[in-house]
Write an enzyme that holds these catalytic residues in place. Structure first.
Site, PDB file in Angstrom:
ATOM      1  N   GLU A 177      -5.772   7.019  -1.084  1.00 22.12           N
ATOM      2  CA  GLU A 177      -5.719   5.797  -0.273  1.00 22.12           C
ATOM      3  C   GLU A 177      -6.376   4.624  -1.008  1.00 22.12           C
ATOM      4  O   GLU A 177      -5.871   3.490  -0.976  1.00 22.12           O
ATOM      5  CB  GLU A 177      -6.410   6.026   1.076  1.00 22.12           C
ATOM      6  CG  GLU A 177      -5.688   6.987   2.004  1.00 22.12           C
ATOM      7  CD  GLU A 177      -4.281   6.530   2.327  1.00 22.12           C
ATOM      8  OE1 GLU A 177      -4.074   5.330   2.582  1.00 22.12           O
ATOM      9  OE2 GLU A 177      -3.378   7.390   2.319  1.00 22.12           O
ATOM     10  N   ASP A 224      -4.532   1.162  -2.134  1.00 18.51           N
ATOM     11  CA  ASP A 224      -5.115  -0.159  -1.841  1.00 18.51           C
ATOM     12  C   ASP A 224      -5.244  -0.977  -3.119  1.00 18.51           C
ATOM     13  O   ASP A 224      -4.960  -2.186  -3.146  1.00 18.51           O
ATOM     14  CB  ASP A 224      -6.501  -0.006  -1.200  1.00 18.51           C
ATOM     15  CG  ASP A 224      -6.426   0.378   0.272  1.00 18.51           C
ATOM     16  OD1 ASP A 224      -5.314   0.360   0.852  1.00 18.51           O
ATOM     17  OD2 ASP A 224      -7.484   0.695   0.858  1.00 18.51           O
ATOM     18  N   HIS A 235       1.534   4.308  -2.972  1.00 14.75           N
ATOM     19  CA  HIS A 235       1.541   5.771  -2.898  1.00 14.75           C
ATOM     20  C   HIS A 235       2.710   6.340  -3.695  1.00 14.75           C
ATOM     21  O   HIS A 235       2.561   7.331  -4.417  1.00 14.75           O
ATOM     22  CB  HIS A 235       1.659   6.220  -1.434  1.00 14.75           C
ATOM     23  CG  HIS A 235       0.375   6.171  -0.670  1.00 14.75           C
ATOM     24  ND1 HIS A 235      -0.772   6.788  -1.103  1.00 14.75           N
ATOM     25  CD2 HIS A 235       0.063   5.582   0.527  1.00 14.75           C
ATOM     26  CE1 HIS A 235      -1.742   6.582  -0.226  1.00 14.75           C
ATOM     27  NE2 HIS A 235      -1.262   5.854   0.758  1.00 14.75           N
ATOM     28  N   HIS A 257       0.840  -1.204   0.000  1.00 16.79           N
ATOM     29  CA  HIS A 257       0.000   0.000   0.000  1.00 16.79           C
ATOM     30  C   HIS A 257       0.878   1.259   0.000  1.00 16.79           C
ATOM     31  O   HIS A 257       0.637   2.196  -0.767  1.00 16.79           O
ATOM     32  CB  HIS A 257      -0.909  -0.024   1.233  1.00 16.79           C
ATOM     33  CG  HIS A 257      -1.650   1.252   1.472  1.00 16.79           C
ATOM     34  ND1 HIS A 257      -2.906   1.488   0.962  1.00 16.79           N
ATOM     35  CD2 HIS A 257      -1.299   2.383   2.159  1.00 16.79           C
ATOM     36  CE1 HIS A 257      -3.299   2.702   1.325  1.00 16.79           C
ATOM     37  NE2 HIS A 257      -2.336   3.266   2.056  1.00 16.79           N
ATOM     38  N   GLU A 258       1.921   1.268   0.850  1.00 12.25           N
ATOM     39  CA  GLU A 258       2.813   2.435   0.918  1.00 12.25           C
ATOM     40  C   GLU A 258       3.604   2.608  -0.381  1.00 12.25           C
ATOM     41  O   GLU A 258       3.803   3.731  -0.857  1.00 12.25           O
ATOM     42  CB  GLU A 258       3.777   2.291   2.100  1.00 12.25           C
ATOM     43  CG  GLU A 258       3.097   2.237   3.464  1.00 12.25           C
ATOM     44  CD  GLU A 258       2.266   3.474   3.746  1.00 12.25           C
ATOM     45  OE1 GLU A 258       2.651   4.572   3.293  1.00 12.25           O
ATOM     46  OE2 GLU A 258       1.212   3.346   4.397  1.00 12.25           O
TER      47      GLU A 258
END
Length: 408
Positions: A350, A354, A276, A272-273
């Site tokens: 976000e 995901d 980003h 997930h990070e």
């Protein structure tokens, strides 16, 4: 007239915040909602409700104390009175501002330190989260104070110098300074600031490091620095963060995260990070914040020398520090609107991060990991929708689960 406008904005902002907090309290129930069955069991849900109620009451008390004290200061124009008292002993404008800010900072710390201490050693202890000793707590307070004096005092001194000496172009110098500081913190925060409070050690060789490195290679994400931070000496709550720019990237895992999640779940959280980064959200956020700060400093330049604002706060002499205070209150409605827009964009990002993790088959592991993190920290998983819209930079767990299910 301006005096009353400042007071009115301050009062209305407090009423709005308390209304939203009241809406959240109304959602609390001794019976577990259907949407949370399978995430919280009855016993865990009861603990979560007790924890949220405790913090809700505590938040109401602390915010009310803050509101009453600042309101009294505004009504009786005590900011101007303090400015006048300091000017009787100090003439140099820079020292006047530093002394003014120093006095307010000291008073603020003395008032709210008991609240911080109570939250840490009573509420967090009661629910089994706090692992900090009193020695560690006071050491943290001292280090934070020294950082505030050195970094905060240094930056403030430069800003005052710019606005006092460079007039119309001052905001450009201030913008360059704040931008340079933001970039510096992005690059070196984990290397220079975090070690003052926590120990960071490279993640040892093994299944977890291999899994993280393999996933990074699969996504074309150049990663060499993976560290573990000893967060467990202060809390049982788990987290991870990603810092740095360009080639200087670092992932830091809380040791509590490693203890609470299995390997696939940790990889999913990191995916997930990385999402980003791949979607350029980190860069977008940095650029947006730099532009926002430039506009803010430009507008601020018109407030600094305003005699009307100084008079509204109780002084006849316009100054940097009184201009900042008046600006921070008058800008509140605009800040609220900008915050709404920022949070909408952040929640969208976000979802995209995901989706990036889900693209690599990690949707189930991400949901499982998020459930564990949320339930262990007794998070409010059924907040009021208005609170989510106004304050939340992340979608709720239920919203993320729904979206990941749709993606699958």
């Amino acid at each position: 007239m301006l005096h009353y406008i400042i007071i009115a904005i301050f009062v209305l902002d407090f009423i709005w915040e308390q209304y939203l907090a009241h809406r959240n309290r109304k959602r609390m129930s001794p019976h577990i909602p259907d949407v949370l069955k399978g995430i919280y069991n009855e016993e865990k849900y009861a603990r979560q409700q007790a924890y949220q109620k405790e913090y809700s009451r505590f938040g109401l008390l602390s915010s009310s104390v803050s509101f009453v004290l600042i309101l009294l200061v505004l009504v009786f124009r005590l900011f101007g009175w303090l400015d006048g008292e300091i000017r009787e002993h100090i003439v140099f404008p820079l020292l006047v501002t530093l002394c003014f800010v120093g006095v307010l900072y000291t008073i603020n710390e003395l008032i709210y330190l008991p609240f911080s201490y109570y939250a840490t050693f009573t509420i967090e202890n009661k629910f089994g989260f706090n692992k900090s000793t009193k020695k560690t707590y006071w050491s943290d307070q001292l280090k934070s104070l020294l950082l505030a004096i050195l970094l905060g005092g240094g930056i403030l001194s430069l800003l005052v110098w710019f606005y006092n000496d460079f007039e119309n172009t001052a905001w450009l110098y201030a913008w360059a300074l704040v931008t340079a500081f933001s970039l510096f913190m992005n690059l070196f925060y984990s290397n220079l600031i975090v070690p003052l409070f926590n120990k960071q050690t490279p993640l040892e060789e093994g299944d977890l490091r291999n899994a993280i490195e393999q996933f990074a290679q699969k996504t074309g994400f150049n990663l060499t620095d993976i560290y573990v931070m000893d967060a467990s000496k202060r809390t049982t709550k788990a987290n991870a963060y990603f810092t740095g720019l360009g080639k200087k990237k670092r992932i830091v895992l809380f040791d509590t995260l490693i203890n609470d999640l299995d390997t696939d779940e940790i990889v999913a959280v990191l995916a997930h990070e990385i999402g980003h980064y791949k979607k350029k959200h980190t860069l977008q956020s940095l650029i947006t914040s730099i532009i926002y700060m430039g506009v803010l400093l430009y507008i601020l330049s018109y407030f600094i020398g305003s005699r009307q604002l100084a008079t509204a706060l109780g002084s006849d002499i316009p100054s940097f520090h009184l201009g900042i205070i008046a600006f921070s209150i008058l800008f509140t409605p605009i800040s609220l609107v900008l915050g709404l827009i920022t949070n909408v964009i952040s929640r969208k990002n976000e979802y995209q991060a995901d989706a990036f993790a889900a693209k690599y088959g990690l949707a189930d592991s991400l949901v499982s990991g998020l459930k564990k993190l949320s339930t262990k920290s007794l998070s409010n998983l059924n907040p009021d929708p208005w609170n989510v819209f106004v304050y939340y930079s992340h979608p709720t767990l239920l919203q993320r689960m729904k979206k990941l299910k749709e993606i699958k």
